[in-house]
Design a protein around this motif. Structure first.
Motif, PDB file in Angstrom:
ATOM      1  N   CYS A   1       0.922  -1.207  -0.109  1.00 35.06           N
ATOM      2  CA  CYS A   1      -0.029   0.100  -0.049  1.00 35.06           C
ATOM      3  C   CYS A   1       0.920   1.429   0.059  1.00 35.06           C
ATOM      4  CB  CYS A   1      -0.763   0.329   1.330  1.00 35.06           C
ATOM      5  SG  CYS A   1      -2.171   1.537   1.354  1.00 35.06           S
ATOM      6  N   PRO A   2       0.613   2.123  -0.975  1.00 38.65           N
ATOM      7  CA  PRO A   2       1.775   2.915  -1.353  1.00 38.65           C
ATOM      8  C   PRO A   2       1.113   4.513   0.098  1.00 38.65           C
ATOM      9  CG  PRO A   2       0.270   3.242  -2.817  1.00 38.65           C
ATOM     10  CD  PRO A   2      -0.399   2.170  -2.067  1.00 38.65           C
ATOM     11  N   VAL A   3       0.248   4.114   0.615  1.00 40.96           N
ATOM     12  CA  VAL A   3       0.022   5.154   2.067  1.00 40.96           C
ATOM     13  C   VAL A   3       0.472   5.241   3.091  1.00 40.96           C
ATOM     14  CG1 VAL A   3      -1.964   6.374   2.904  1.00 40.96           C
ATOM     15  CG2 VAL A   3      -2.757   5.474   0.285  1.00 40.96           C
TER      16      VAL A   3
ATOM     17  N   TYR B   1      -3.606   5.938   7.533  1.00 35.95           N
ATOM     18  CA  TYR B   1      -4.504   5.806   7.261  1.00 35.95           C
ATOM     19  C   TYR B   1      -4.225   3.715   7.897  1.00 35.95           C
ATOM     20  CZ  TYR B   1      -6.218   2.358   3.952  1.00 35.95           C
ATOM     21  OH  TYR B   1      -7.206   1.178   2.565  1.00 35.95           O
TER      22      TYR B   1
ATOM     23  N   PRO C   1      -4.525  -1.397   4.071  1.00 38.40           N
ATOM     24  CA  PRO C   1      -6.226  -2.545   2.925  1.00 38.40           C
ATOM     25  C   PRO C   1      -6.230  -3.718   4.530  1.00 38.40           C
ATOM     26  CG  PRO C   1      -3.260  -2.206   2.187  1.00 38.40           C
ATOM     27  CD  PRO C   1      -3.094  -1.573   3.332  1.00 38.40           C
TER      28      PRO C   1
ATOM     29  N   CYS D   1      -7.543   6.317   1.673  1.00 37.22           N
ATOM     30  CA  CYS D   1      -7.205   5.022   0.728  1.00 37.22           C
ATOM     31  C   CYS D   1      -7.428   5.644  -0.773  1.00 37.22           C
ATOM     32  CB  CYS D   1      -8.449   3.827   0.960  1.00 37.22           C
ATOM     33  SG  CYS D   1      -8.988   3.299  -0.503  1.00 37.22           S
ATOM     34  N   LEU D   2      -6.179   5.293  -2.007  1.00 33.44           N
ATOM     35  CA  LEU D   2      -6.114   5.974  -2.921  1.00 33.44           C
ATOM     36  C   LEU D   2      -7.415   5.282  -4.145  1.00 33.44           C
ATOM     37  CD1 LEU D   2      -2.955   6.379  -3.481  1.00 33.44           C
ATOM     38  CD2 LEU D   2      -3.569   8.437  -3.043  1.00 33.44           C
ATOM     39  N   ASN D   3      -8.042   4.386  -3.395  1.00 30.45           N
ATOM     40  CA  ASN D   3      -8.364   2.939  -4.259  1.00 30.45           C
ATOM     41  C   ASN D   3      -7.131   2.619  -5.719  1.00 30.45           C
ATOM     42  OD1 ASN D   3     -10.299   1.581  -5.583  1.00 30.45           O
ATOM     43  ND2 ASN D   3     -11.460   3.674  -6.391  1.00 30.45           N
ATOM     44  N   CYS D   4      -5.588   2.740  -5.907  1.00 31.11           N
ATOM     45  CA  CYS D   4      -5.459   2.521  -6.409  1.00 31.11           C
ATOM     46  C   CYS D   4      -5.314   1.132  -6.564  1.00 31.11           C
ATOM     47  CB  CYS D   4      -3.880   3.167  -6.045  1.00 31.11           C
ATOM     48  SG  CYS D   4      -3.394   2.037  -4.799  1.00 31.11           S
ATOM     49  N   LYS D   5      -5.935   0.484  -5.682  1.00 29.51           N
ATOM     50  CA  LYS D   5      -5.686  -1.331  -5.688  1.00 29.51           C
ATOM     51  C   LYS D   5      -4.402  -1.937  -5.581  1.00 29.51           C
ATOM     52  CE  LYS D   5     -10.451  -0.762  -7.769  1.00 29.51           C
ATOM     53  NZ  LYS D   5     -11.496  -0.894  -6.901  1.00 29.51           N
ATOM     54  N   ARG D   6      -3.260  -1.524  -5.700  1.00 31.94           N
ATOM     55  CA  ARG D   6      -2.022  -2.118  -5.699  1.00 31.94           C
ATOM     56  C   ARG D   6      -2.063  -3.053  -4.674  1.00 31.94           C
ATOM     57  NH1 ARG D   6       1.935  -0.568  -9.133  1.00 31.94           N
ATOM     58  NH2 ARG D   6       1.633   1.606  -9.851  1.00 31.94           N
ATOM     59  N   CYS D   7      -3.263  -3.468  -3.615  1.00 31.72           N
ATOM     60  CA  CYS D   7      -3.307  -4.054  -2.408  1.00 31.72           C
ATOM     61  C   CYS D   7      -3.346  -5.367  -3.158  1.00 31.72           C
ATOM     62  CB  CYS D   7      -3.942  -3.386  -1.230  1.00 31.72           C
ATOM     63  SG  CYS D   7      -5.814  -2.984  -2.153  1.00 31.72           S
TER      64      CYS D   7
ATOM     65  N   GLY E   1      -9.264  -3.545  -2.316  1.00 28.43           N
ATOM     66  CA  GLY E   1      -9.967  -1.768  -2.232  1.00 28.43           C
ATOM     67  C   GLY E   1     -11.344  -1.902  -2.790  1.00 28.43           C
TER      68      GLY E   1
ATOM     69  N   ILE F   1     -13.158  -1.510   0.184  1.00 29.02           N
ATOM     70  CA  ILE F   1     -13.194  -0.070   1.225  1.00 29.02           C
ATOM     71  C   ILE F   1     -14.196   1.002   0.635  1.00 29.02           C
ATOM     72  CG2 ILE F   1     -11.613   1.681   1.893  1.00 29.02           C
ATOM     73  CD1 ILE F   1      -9.308  -0.456   1.699  1.00 29.02           C
TER      74      ILE F   1
HETATM   75  S1  SF4 Z   1      -5.953   0.599  -2.445  1.00 29.03           S
HETATM   76 FE1  SF4 Z   1      -5.183  -0.441  -1.689  1.00 29.03          FE
HETATM   77  S2  SF4 Z   1      -2.735  -0.031  -2.551  1.00 29.03           S
HETATM   78 FE2  SF4 Z   1      -4.066   1.909  -2.448  1.00 29.03          FE
HETATM   79  S3  SF4 Z   1      -4.234   3.259  -1.119  1.00 29.03           S
HETATM   80 FE3  SF4 Z   1      -6.304   2.060  -0.780  1.00 29.03          FE
HETATM   81  S4  SF4 Z   1      -6.142   0.516   0.224  1.00 29.03           S
HETATM   82 FE4  SF4 Z   1      -4.085   1.452  -0.132  1.00 29.03          FE
END
Ligand code: SF4
Ligand SMILES: Cc1cc2nc3c(=O)[nH]c(=O)nc-3n(C[C@H](O)[C@H](O)[C@H](O)COP(=O)(O)OP(=O)(O)OC[C@H]3O[C@@H](n4cnc5c(N)ncnc54)[C@H](O)[C@@H]3O)c2cc1C
Ligand code: SF4
Lengths: 420, 416
Positions: free
Chosen positions: A26-28, A35, A38, A63-69, A80, A83
């Motif tokens: 998770c980049p955050v 935060y 995830p 959460c950025l909703n980037c889905k990297r998790c 994502g 969340i």
């Molecule tokens: S989508 Fe997942 S990886 Fe991206 S910010 Fe939210 S919890 Fe972190």
């Protein structure tokens, strides 16, 4: 009583095996200790929220909703989505004026294009930026994307361009998105040039609305659902009635329509999902099937690095864009390590997120700064803003690069055989 | 999409195979659902710590002949294995992975609870011990970061005390690490490791270590340094006044993640394509030959290759999946070795030998997976998706992953 009903969610949080892998990616987390990450915000928190909605934690907004998790999770948990759904279901905070403005990209775009020179000028002024920061909470350190004086739709609907399209044998519809329409019509023009050269007529959807990604992230769900339904109707008409697949040049628009519509907005898109995709993927498939040929200029020479936008990483489609770029003989190509640039749509525009946003992208900016690249290629417009603001290296969409490197005459000639 | 070899699964075995093939000029794709079991590594590659009957093994290569005929090592053969392991340390070195130890002989290291256990090749973080009976230092400080609950100094101190070591437990207070406690659930090894990517923070921790090491002979720390490079480790080792020993905390494993990253980077540097976050759904056959595979992200755009490698892991990675009364392999529906009686899959006592640990895909002696008893001609299975061994009991998980990968890569290269 059904005991299960409090334990089973629409999302698949039950698949979580608590391995903590997602928290590593998770980049955050590394830049914002507020935060919960995830695992906690997603599957772990969901278990509690199902028992009692009061467990909802406002810090989920980070959460950025980037889905990297999700990309890292070995169990396929839609972290994502869990969340974002929790924010949709349980958040009571009403979107602020600032969030409404940032979210309504097409409404604000329509207003701004009409008075583009004034808007561009004033968005660049320090006093205006300070006021926006103080009053609206839009960070004063941001540079704003410029608004074009003529929208892409307006350009396209000029008679000679639109009319020319029906002369082709093969056809696609183009979902241009707000960015192309209001900020950067050139990308749309490049797409039309490229598709025309390979023998496809390009059409607009009957009525295109903003895909709604910013509405979703700013909590304006009802509006997002309404616009989503309108877009789906337009796409259905194109795909099912007119037999025209829909292509786009923004990875975020495509991702939203394909995956966020069904997962977050409850819109069933199963009949059209596979016909809505990125232009680079559409072209790649046809080249592989030997139904399209691209011929490039001999003298095109550029050093290009490719940045993988988060939603592109989730789609897994950067291979299409990069494969096409690598086909250009004069391109010196390097893939940047896949990481978030920090902007995440409208997230980075908000004053409270500015530091987090720049912190997330720092190593990417350093890498680009040292790359000596002529420009960065990427499929997302907000990544473009963020990288151009933070590195001063110009950023281009792969479609624009292909259009620039294309030997138009030779390509038209090479594709004649497919257009009979 | 066309490649020479498509590898399903990007863990230790898939990456080892892919790197070897890329080095020899093959064009490979690795497709991986998610991150791998390396994230749970104890910090060493195990080759063979015990025979199935429980006998301890000190010279693992010599013990291969005492394994059953179905064991992957027996299928490769002792001679070939000796050939492959001869330069295995140098080979991993090319990916920037330093492995301590001697391929011929197991060594000892400290487990997360301070017990001295055997290992084959330890990652750079962990210094091998000569014997199981003694710890080389008499007075030791076991230090932990304040608030880090995935590390157990008390267990370690008690276990070492039994070996006659005098232990002190120390807490390290570092403001930048303290900040992580804002969110107790994220006070985890990988996040602590990120703090020490900064030189200034390394200096801080070094000062604390040196302060507390005055009255001891060595310091023990949790292995949470160096997520992407070994620089933080080297820094501490170089400048600390007393020797520093690292012990793995509870996963995620920082040394394991570093190994995963390094292998992935090497594979991509060599020109390989790594698709993370995508799942291979189905393989298509013409008789006993795979003609293509489809994945979740690429749907109608299929992957084609001359050869395919199944490196999809065991239950944890969903390389094999259990349902109420069957265990199956989802990609090609390969034959799986398991007991038809569900009651026999596991023992009630969790510390007993668990039969399900040795379940996996059946192959012929050339590692071609079987479908209805027929070997798939252009596919191989490697690593923990295989049957015929119990990685937990025998302590041979990584060894099987590495050796089957090297062997299959070799087979593919020879067949040209
Ligand atoms: S989508 Fe997942 S990886 Fe991206 S910010 Fe939210 S919890 Fe972190
Ligand atoms: C919790 C745990 C701890 C362990 N600790 C140790 C240790 O300390 N020392 C040791 O020697 N061994 C250990 N092992 C054994 C370990 O399994 C092996 O050492 C080795 O890492 C296995 O590697 P692999 O590549 O075969 O499988 P994995 O590492 O499991 O990798 C398989 C990969 O395939 C992917 N995958 C699965 N199905 C598909 C599909 N259909 N499409 C695409 N991708 C797919 C998965 O997402 C995964 O990334 C441990 C195992 C576990 C589960
Ligand atoms: S990676 Fe997936 S399975 Fe593991 S803790 Fe996160 S959500 Fe759960």
């Amino acid at each position: 009583m059904n005991l299960q009903q409090y334990n089973i969610s629409e999302n698949n949080f039950e698949q979580c095996i608590k391995c903590t892998v997602c928290t590593v990616y998770c980049p955050v987390i590394p830049v914002n200790p507020k935060y919960p990450g995830p695992k906690q915000a997603g599957p772990d928190g969901e278990r509690f929220r199902l028992k009692d909605p009061d467990y909802f934690d406002v810090s989920l907004k980070y959460c950025l909703n980037c889905k990297r998790c999700e990309v890292a999770c070995p169990s396929g948990v839609r972290i994502g989505d869990i969340i974002q759904m929790a924010r949709i279901k349980y958040s009571h905070s009403r979107p602020k004026l600032r969030d409404r403005l940032l979210a309504n990209t097409d409404f604000v775009g329509q207003l701004s294009t009409k008075v583009a020179p004034v808007v561009n000028f004033s968005l660049g002024l320090t006093p205006v930026k300070s006021v926006m920061d103080a009053v609206l909470g839009i960070d004063h350190r941001r540079t704003f994307p410029e608004y074009a004086s003529q929208t892409f739709e307006h350009w396209f609907n000029q008679r000679e361009i639109k009319k020319k399209q029906s002369a082709f044998k093969r056809h696609v519809s183009y979902f241009h998105g707000c960015y192309v329409n209001y900020n950067y019509p050139q990308l749309g023009k490049d797409l039309v040039k490229l598709m025309n050269a390979v023998g496809f007529g390009v059409h607009l959807l009957e009525k295109e609305r903003c895909c709604g990604v910013a509405l979703i992230s700013n909590g304006l769900i009802e509006q997002a659902r309404k616009q989503g339904a309108q877009n789906m109707a337009a796409i259905r008409k194109s795909v099912l009635d007119e037999k025209r697949p829909v292509i786009a040049t923004s990875s975020t628009c495509v991702f939203t329509i394909r995956d966020e519509y069904p997962h977050l907005l409850g819109l069933d898109n199963s009949d059209i999902r596979q016909f809505t995709e990125l232009a680079t993927r559409f072209l790649y498939r046809l080249i592989e099937r030997n139904e399209v040929k691209l011929v490039f200029k001999e003298d095109y020479k550029q050093k290009i690095v490719y940045h993988t936008p988060c939603h592109m990483e989730k789609l897994g489609w950067s291979v299409y864009s990069t494969s096409l770029l690598k086909m250009i003989p004069g391109v010196d190509f390097r893939m940047l390590p896949s990481q978030c640039c920090g902007i995440a749509g409208t997230y980075g525009f908000k004053s409270e997120n500015y530091e987090t946003s720049q912190g997330i992208g720092q190593s990417l900016f350093d890498d680009i700064g040292q790359s000596e690249a002529d420009f960065v290629a990427t499929d997302c417009e907000t990544c473009k803003w963020q990288i151009e603001m933070s590195t001063f290296v110009p950023v281009m969409n792969p479609i624009s690069i292909l259009a620039e490197a294309l030997d138009e005459e030779a390509t038209m000639e090479a594709n004649k055989e497919f257009c009979k | 999409m066309r490649y020479d070899v498509v590898i399903i699964g990007g863990g230790l075995s898939g990456l080892t195979c892919g790197i070897r093939l890329q080095e020899a000029g093959k064009n490979c794709a690795i497709i991986s659902t998610g991150q791998s079991a390396l994230h749970f590594s104890s910090g060493a590659f195990d080759f063979l710590n015990k025979l199935p009957d429980g006998t301890r093994v000190m010279h693992p290569l010599d013990a291969i002949k005492r394994l059953g005929g179905n064991h992957p090592y027996r299928k490769i053969g002792e001679e070939k294995i000796r050939e492959y392991v001869a330069d295995v340390q140098d080979w991993f070195g090319k990916s920037g992975i330093v492995l301590h130890g001697d391929v011929e002989k197991n060594h000892y290291c400290l487990s997360p609870i301070g017990i001295i256990k055997s290992a084959w090749l330890s990652f750079d973080d962990f210094e091998p011990l000569e014997t199981a009976d003694a710890f080389p230092y008499k007075r030791v400080a076991v230090a932990n970061f304040a608030g880090f609950i995935d590390f157990y100094p008390r267990f370690i101190a008690d276990a070492l005390a039994e070996k006659g070591v005098e232990c002190r437990i120390e807490i390290l207070n570092i403001p930048a690490v303290e900040k992580l406690r804002t969110n107790p659930t994220e006070m985890r090894s990988a996040n602590i490791a990120r703090v020490f990517d900064s030189e200034a923070q390394l200096e801080n921790v070094l000062t604390l270590i040196n302060d507390l090491s005055e009255e001891v002979d060595a310091v023990i720390l949790p292995a949470v340094l160096g997520l992407s490079s070994v620089y933080p480790l080297e820094y501490i080792r170089k400048y600390s006044e007393k020797p520093v020993f690292f012990i793995s905390p509870v996963p995620p494993s920082v040394p394991g993640i570093r190994v995963q990253k390094r292998l992935q980077e090497r594979f991509v540097e060599l020109g390989g394509t790594f698709f993370l976050g995508d799942t291979v759904e189905k393989a298509f056959f013409d008789g006993d030959t795979v003609i293509g595979i489809t994945t979740n992200n690429h749907s109608d755009i299929q992957f084609y290759a001359e050869q395919y490698v199944l490196a999809s892991g065991s239950f944890f990675s969903k390389g094999i999946i259990s349902r109420s009364n069957e265990i199956y392999e989802p990609v090609l529906n390969a034959d799986v070795e398991y007991d038809s009686q569900r009651d026999n899959w596991f023992c009630k006592n969790v510390f007993d030998v668990q039969p399900y640990m040795s379940y996996g895909v059946k192959t012929d002696t050339g590692f071609h997976p079987l479908r209805d008893g027929v070997p798939v001609r252009n596919m191989f299975a490697i690593g923990s998706v295989l049957s015929g061994y119990n990685p937990l009991e025998e302590g041979c998980g990584s060894g099987v992953a590495i050796l089957t990968a090297l062997h299959v890569a070799n087979t593919i290269l020879i067949s040209d």
